[in-house]
Design an enzyme around this catalytic site. Structure first.
Site: not given
Length: 159
Positions: A22, A28, A45
């Site tokens: 990711t 995040c 994620h």
């Protein structure tokens, strides 16, 4: 080695031989789960700390409270019987100077929500690279359970 890219508000689960990736974790949080007994892992994620019930059904990877149980369930379906452990990455305060004094950044709230979700599922967090004011990317090598965190500002860190 085959790579699976995990998009924002999504997750992936797989076995040894895969690399889950990711890119661009700011506020995040990347939640990497691993079952070393069978070399099965998962990577989410997550975008937001609080569950929106209408969105949780269609986008379970968006929130820690829905992503972690879903990943654990899928890992169990792939044969994980023993302990599952977690590593957390991200949760940066990308706009800290703009926050009112004493307020908690979205990144910090995401990290706290990830901690709570792992605790709820009895998944211990064995390592983390969270906070700060810089973005990160994650490369999760399932064959070895190795999590490589890459950052332009801070180089590579292995969890």
């Amino acid at each position: 080695m085959k790579q699976i890219h995990v998009a924002i508000a999504d997750y992936a689960v797989g076995r040894a031989g895969l690399t889950l990736v990711t890119i661009g974790l700011g506020s995040c949080v990347g939640i990497a789960l691993y079952a070393p007994d069978v070399r099965v892992g998962a990577l989410a994620h997550v975008l937001l700390p609080n569950v929106n019930l209408s969105a949780a059904q269609s986008v379970p990877g968006k929130y820690p409270a829905t992503a972690v149980p879903m990943m654990v369930r899928r890992m169990r379906e792939l044969g994980a019987r023993g302990a599952i452990q977690a590593r957390l990455v991200g949760g940066a305060s990308m706009f800290a100077p703009l926050l009112p004094t004493g307020s908690m950044s979205l990144g910090a709230r995401n990290v706290a929500a990830a901690h709570a979700a792992c605790s709820e599922m009895q998944v211990p967090i064995v390592a983390e690279d969270v906070g700060g004011m810089h973005g990160r990317s994650v490369f999760f090598y399932l064959a070895a359970g190795r999590v490589l965190v890459r950052s332009i500002r801070h180089g590579d860190v292995e969890l």
